[in-house]
Design an enzyme around this catalytic site. Sequence first.
Site, short mmCIF file in Angstrom:
data_model
loop_
_atom_site.label_atom_id
_atom_site.label_comp_id
_atom_site.label_asym_id
_atom_site.label_seq_id
_atom_site.Cartn_x
_atom_site.Cartn_y
_atom_site.Cartn_z
N ASP A 100 -12.33 -10.05 -0.88
CA ASP A 100 -13.62 -10.16 -0.20
C ASP A 100 -14.56 -9.15 -0.84
O ASP A 100 -14.11 -8.21 -1.50
CB ASP A 100 -13.54 -10.00 1.33
CG ASP A 100 -12.85 -8.74 1.83
OD1 ASP A 100 -12.78 -7.74 1.08
OD2 ASP A 100 -12.39 -8.73 2.98
N ASN A 145 2.10 -5.20 -3.11
CA ASN A 145 0.71 -5.54 -2.81
C ASN A 145 -0.09 -4.26 -2.53
O ASN A 145 0.35 -3.41 -1.75
CB ASN A 145 0.70 -6.44 -1.57
CG ASN A 145 -0.64 -7.08 -1.27
OD1 ASN A 145 -1.22 -7.74 -2.13
ND2 ASN A 145 -1.13 -6.92 -0.06
N GLU A 157 0.80 -1.23 0.00
CA GLU A 157 0.00 0.00 0.00
C GLU A 157 0.84 1.29 0.00
O GLU A 157 0.62 2.18 0.82
CB GLU A 157 -0.98 -0.01 1.19
CG GLU A 157 -1.91 -1.21 1.15
CD GLU A 157 -2.83 -1.33 2.37
OE1 GLU A 157 -2.85 -0.42 3.21
OE2 GLU A 157 -3.54 -2.34 2.47
N GLU A 190 -6.27 -10.63 -1.27
CA GLU A 190 -7.10 -10.35 -0.08
C GLU A 190 -8.57 -10.25 -0.47
O GLU A 190 -9.33 -9.43 0.09
CB GLU A 190 -6.65 -9.05 0.60
CG GLU A 190 -5.16 -9.02 0.97
CD GLU A 190 -4.73 -7.78 1.73
OE1 GLU A 190 -5.60 -7.02 2.20
OE2 GLU A 190 -3.51 -7.59 1.87
N HIS A 229 -10.44 -5.87 -2.32
CA HIS A 229 -11.49 -5.64 -1.32
C HIS A 229 -12.64 -4.93 -2.04
O HIS A 229 -12.63 -3.70 -2.19
CB HIS A 229 -10.96 -4.79 -0.16
CG HIS A 229 -9.92 -5.51 0.65
ND1 HIS A 229 -10.22 -6.63 1.39
CD2 HIS A 229 -8.60 -5.29 0.82
CE1 HIS A 229 -9.12 -7.07 2.00
NE2 HIS A 229 -8.12 -6.27 1.66
O1 G3I Z 1 -3.80 -6.65 18.93
C1 G3I Z 1 -4.77 -5.74 19.42
C2 G3I Z 1 -5.35 -6.23 20.74
O2 G3I Z 1 -4.33 -6.24 21.69
C3 G3I Z 1 -6.48 -5.28 21.15
O3 G3I Z 1 -7.08 -5.78 22.31
C4 G3I Z 1 -7.52 -5.18 20.06
C5 G3I Z 1 -8.62 -4.20 20.40
O4 G3I Z 1 -9.05 -3.47 19.29
O5 G3I Z 1 -6.90 -4.73 18.88
C6 G3I Z 1 -5.89 -5.62 18.42
O6 G3I Z 1 -5.35 -5.12 17.23
C7 G3I Z 1 -6.17 -5.23 16.10
C8 G3I Z 1 -5.46 -6.10 15.08
O7 G3I Z 1 -6.20 -6.15 13.87
C9 G3I Z 1 -5.28 -7.53 15.56
O8 G3I Z 1 -6.53 -8.14 15.78
C10 G3I Z 1 -6.39 -3.84 15.53
O9 G3I Z 1 -7.17 -3.08 16.42
C11 G3I Z 1 -7.06 -3.93 14.19
O10 G3I Z 1 -7.10 -2.64 13.60
C12 G3I Z 1 -6.30 -4.86 13.28
O11 G3I Z 1 -6.99 -4.94 12.06
C13 G3I Z 1 -6.28 -5.53 11.00
C14 G3I Z 1 -6.03 -4.50 9.90
O12 G3I Z 1 -5.37 -5.13 8.82
C15 G3I Z 1 -5.16 -3.33 10.37
O13 G3I Z 1 -4.98 -2.40 9.34
C16 G3I Z 1 -7.12 -6.67 10.45
O14 G3I Z 1 -7.26 -7.68 11.44
C17 G3I Z 1 -6.45 -7.23 9.20
O15 G3I Z 1 -7.33 -8.17 8.60
C18 G3I Z 1 -6.20 -6.09 8.22
O16 G3I Z 1 -5.61 -6.60 7.06
C19 G3I Z 1 -5.32 -5.64 6.04
C20 G3I Z 1 -4.08 -6.12 5.32
O17 G3I Z 1 -3.04 -6.34 6.22
C21 G3I Z 1 -3.66 -5.13 4.24
N1 G3I Z 1 -4.75 -4.82 3.35
C22 G3I Z 1 -6.00 -4.42 3.99
C23 G3I Z 1 -6.43 -5.45 5.01
C24 G3I Z 1 -7.79 -5.11 5.62
O18 G3I Z 1 -7.71 -3.92 6.37
#
Ligand code: G3I
Length: 320
Positions: free
Chosen positions: A240, A172, A131, A238, A208
């Site tokens: 969906d 990516n 990105e 990715e 997405h």
């Molecule tokens: O690890 C913390 C945890 O300690 C805390 O309790 C919890 C409460 O909100 O948050 C946890 O972190 C979260 C993390 O995922 C792990 O679960 C973040 O808030 C959350 O924002 C994060 O989201 C991820 C996101 O990337 C971040 O940008 C998604 O799971 C993940 O699927 C998503 O994946 C991205 C790709 O890497 C790149 N392309 C887009 C895609 C979708 O956003």
Amino acid sequence: AGLNTAAVAKGLLYFGSATDNPELTDSAYLTQLSNRDDFGQITPGNSQKWDATEPTQNTFSFTKGDVIADLASTNGQKLRCHNLVWHSQLPSWVSSGTWTNATLIAAMKNHITNVVTHYKGKCYAWDVVNEALNEDGSYRSSIFYTTIGEAYLPIAFAAAAAADPSVKLYYNDYNIESPGSKSTGAQKIVKLVQSYGAKIDGVGLQAHFIVGSTPSKSAQTTNLAAFTALGVEVAYTELDIRMTLPSTAALLAQQSTDYQDTVAACVANAKCVGVTIWDYTDKYSWVPSTFSGQGAACPWDDNLVKKPAYTGILNALGGS
Ligand code: G3I
């Protein structure tokens, strides 16, 4: 046959899914994820990112990423490794650090060298840079771009190649799935990395999408051809396709068509190696927490039951 079996029969290397560590305690979820008839590849959704792997400078933590890598190995699935350099999910020592060109290059190279070396031989591919672009195709003003300039991209690819000469190295991004400014920007990145003499093997198109406004099969086919003409492979990394809730039969039918069109575009390009969905079930999709009122983006519903989208994908893969 399932999705991966059908994909391989069609000449793809894999059909796969993202996953994440917390979900693996759900045994019904884990059983389906591990079913190689449907999934020949998995991607860790979070646990190989910079905040997870190098939370403090030069202290590396591979525990969570190793869980996913070991699962892939146990299941006989390929692993797409995700990701090395991204503006998001950076530890604060990187995003809020005081950097010069030289110190940030050194920190970035150290991160890449350590993470790629740790996973050497375990990944089919690495998303080296994720990105880097704005919607108009210009560079996003990340800490990497503002400190180093566009050279951070070839420097990152060269460091990854030095640490593991065999792994496929990908750029990516999202919204690069049909022709336009951002896709053209991603093509410029491929040429930039090549112009520095660094190795780049592929472009990952995140995909997405939104039900009813997914790019047509022909737009996607044309777009993939523009990338593969540069000498790189492509993959949907990715996929969906979200909708405004609640889901209806009509929306689920359109979603099935949209999945089918996208997978068919990959099948139509000899250098499109695979398709990864960004988790297989609505139960663990990232969509509802990011887009209020939207969801139901995956081919399996909240109860791990297959939706019409599953059949759409299978149709594109020539399966039944
Ligand atoms: O690890 C913390 C945890 O300690 C805390 O309790 C919890 C409460 O909100 O948050 C946890 O972190 C979260 C993390 O995922 C792990 O679960 C973040 O808030 C959350 O924002 C994060 O989201 C991820 C996101 O990337 C971040 O940008 C998604 O799971 C993940 O699927 C998503 O994946 C991205 C790709 O890497 C790149 N392309 C887009 C895609 C979708 O956003």
